[in-house]
Design a protein around this motif. Structure first.
Motif, PDB file in Angstrom:
ATOM      1  N   THR A  11     -26.874  53.752  -3.960  1.00 24.15           N
ATOM      2  CA  THR A  11     -27.482  54.826  -4.763  1.00 24.15           C
ATOM      3  C   THR A  11     -26.477  55.664  -5.535  1.00 24.15           C
ATOM      4  OG1 THR A  11     -27.464  56.353  -2.856  1.00 24.15           O
ATOM      5  CG2 THR A  11     -29.478  55.038  -3.226  1.00 24.15           C
ATOM      6  N   ARG A  14     -25.751  56.062  -9.786  1.00 20.81           N
ATOM      7  CA  ARG A  14     -26.829  55.454 -10.573  1.00 20.81           C
ATOM      8  C   ARG A  14     -27.439  56.498 -11.510  1.00 20.81           C
ATOM      9  NH1 ARG A  14     -26.548  49.864  -9.762  1.00 20.81           N
ATOM     10  NH2 ARG A  14     -26.174  49.458  -7.558  1.00 20.81           N
ATOM     11  N   GLN A  16     -30.535  58.186 -13.448  1.00 19.63           N
ATOM     12  CA  GLN A  16     -31.964  58.369 -13.295  1.00 19.63           C
ATOM     13  C   GLN A  16     -32.597  58.787 -14.621  1.00 19.63           C
ATOM     14  OE1 GLN A  16     -33.834  57.818 -10.707  1.00 19.63           O
ATOM     15  NE2 GLN A  16     -32.513  57.853  -8.905  1.00 19.63           N
ATOM     16  N   PRO A  17     -33.860  58.417 -14.855  1.00 21.62           N
ATOM     17  CA  PRO A  17     -34.559  58.854 -16.063  1.00 21.62           C
ATOM     18  C   PRO A  17     -34.982  60.319 -15.926  1.00 21.62           C
ATOM     19  CG  PRO A  17     -36.048  57.604 -14.686  1.00 21.62           C
ATOM     20  CD  PRO A  17     -34.692  57.523 -14.032  1.00 21.62           C
ATOM     21  N   THR A  20     -37.235  61.739 -13.009  1.00 27.76           N
ATOM     22  CA  THR A  20     -36.718  61.976 -11.662  1.00 27.76           C
ATOM     23  C   THR A  20     -36.140  63.385 -11.593  1.00 27.76           C
ATOM     24  OG1 THR A  20     -36.157  59.629 -11.427  1.00 27.76           O
ATOM     25  CG2 THR A  20     -35.161  61.161  -9.862  1.00 27.76           C
ATOM     26  N   GLY A  23     -33.585  62.928  -6.898  1.00 24.21           N
ATOM     27  CA  GLY A  23     -33.497  61.533  -6.490  1.00 24.21           C
ATOM     28  C   GLY A  23     -33.085  61.356  -5.049  1.00 24.21           C
ATOM     29  N   GLY A  82     -41.258  56.251 -11.089  1.00 26.67           N
ATOM     30  CA  GLY A  82     -40.346  56.217  -9.955  1.00 26.67           C
ATOM     31  C   GLY A  82     -40.672  55.087  -9.007  1.00 26.67           C
ATOM     32  N   TRP A 106     -32.100  48.173  -9.790  1.00 24.00           N
ATOM     33  CA  TRP A 106     -31.783  49.240 -10.736  1.00 24.00           C
ATOM     34  C   TRP A 106     -31.877  48.741 -12.174  1.00 24.00           C
ATOM     35  CZ3 TRP A 106     -31.276  54.352  -9.918  1.00 24.00           C
ATOM     36  CH2 TRP A 106     -31.099  54.795  -8.601  1.00 24.00           C
ATOM     37  N   ALA A 110     -34.579  50.149 -14.852  1.00 28.87           N
ATOM     38  CA  ALA A 110     -34.146  50.711 -16.137  1.00 28.87           C
ATOM     39  C   ALA A 110     -34.880  50.046 -17.290  1.00 28.87           C
ATOM     40  CB  ALA A 110     -32.642  50.549 -16.297  1.00 28.87           C
ATOM     41  N   GLY A 115     -36.927  55.057 -12.359  1.00 26.68           N
ATOM     42  CA  GLY A 115     -35.761  55.182 -11.508  1.00 26.68           C
ATOM     43  C   GLY A 115     -36.099  54.830 -10.072  1.00 26.68           C
TER      44      GLY A 115
END
Length: 307
Positions: A11, A14, A16-17, A20, A23, A82, A106, A110, A115
């Protein structure tokens, strides 16, 4: 590494969009739900049932675990926001396998615009991946299986029959053609086509996971209608024909009954309302059940567990 070492490994760092808000790393994740409603779905992939590591790379398994879930949200006309992942594996699983699974998950998340926001890891005798996907309807009504009406047209987005052909190739001990085998290893659902269909007024929709005829059967039953598929309107790609000829199989059977491509099938009020990326393949009629060219289809219509 232990449970928490693995979690940190897959994790940290990474991206996230924006959906999120919080996270991985706390007791629970926080995901934005601007619509006020959340679409949710879960799928479980079990080694030896849904994938084999001698057929697929761990990265492809990770992609597949995400793809099969996000397709369900797309089939409701929603966009994914999510993903929650439950992963069980033997304690001697190489860290490199989990790295690749995570990379695949992941990457596919994406591609879908979502995310990986949290989850859990436990010990088990085999590799098992459970993914729960959350989605946003963006103000639209959900497109269910129960809205098809006589007079509607039937259309599909995405590929049909490719994953079934890939499974047949792998089952014979071959590893090519790569495009066909790749469709079984890591499907490519048309995520954007679901919200597109909803915006165009689709009356019903479903993810084709178990086979076109089998899944259309769910729509017909839920809607109280009959559905007829016209074979002259289906696309049977030349690559499938070539593979079928080599294996002594019927490519049309793969298109009609093969699962795991995760195409989308939907009904629309008219031909004019069908979006450009969709292909009309049939119609909705009075009655019940699914027919092919006006007649019942002989033989299995798709996959069903425990049958």
């Amino acid at each position: 590494m232990g449970e928490f070492g693995v979690i940190r490994r897959v994790t940290e760092g990474r991206v996230q969009p924006p959906s999120t808000l919080l996270g991985p790393g706390d007791d629970a994740a926080v995901v934005a739900a601007p619509d006020g409603r959340v679409v949710a779905s879960t799928d479980v992939l079990v080694e030896g049932v849904h994938f084999r590591l001698d057929w697929s790379t761990p990265e492809q398994v990770g992609r597949k675990a995400v793809a099969v879930n996000v397709a369900d949200v797309a089939a409701m006309g929603a966009v994914p926001t999510g993903l929650l992942v439950g992963l069980a594996c033997p304690p001697d699983t190489p860290a490199s396998v989990l790295d690749e699974v995570a990379n695949g998950m992941w990457a596919e998340a994406a591609r879908a615009g979502a995310g990986v926001v949290g989850g859990d890891m436990v010990t088990s005798d085999s590799l098992v991946i459970s993914v729960t996907v959350l989605g946003d309807l963006e103000g639209r009504a959900p497109v269910t299986r129960s809205g098809a009406r006589p007079g509607d047209v039937l259309a599909v987005a995405g590929r049909l029959g490719w994953a079934a052909a890939g499974l047949a190739v792998l089952g014979r001990g071959f590893r090519s053609p790569v495009a066909v085998v790749g469709a079984q290893r890591a499907p490519e659902p048309p995520y954007a086509a679901g919200p597109q269909a909803a915006a165009a007024g689709a009356t019903s929709m479903i993810d084709v996971s178990d086979g076109l005829l089998a899944d259309l059967g769910h729509v017909a039953e839920a809607s109280g209608v009959g559905i007829d598929v016209r074979t002259e309107l289906l696309e049977v790609h030349q690559r499938l024909v070539d593979v079928a000829n080599a294996l002594g199989a019927d490519p049309l059977h793969w298109v009609l009954t093969g699962g795991e491509d995760h195409a989308l099938a939907a009904t629309f009020p008219s031909v004019e309302s069908v979006p450009a990326d969709w292909r009309v393949i049939g119609s909705v009629r009075q009655g019940e059940g699914v027919t092919v060219d006006g007649r019942p289809y002989e033989g299995p219509q798709g996959w069903e567990h425990w049958r």
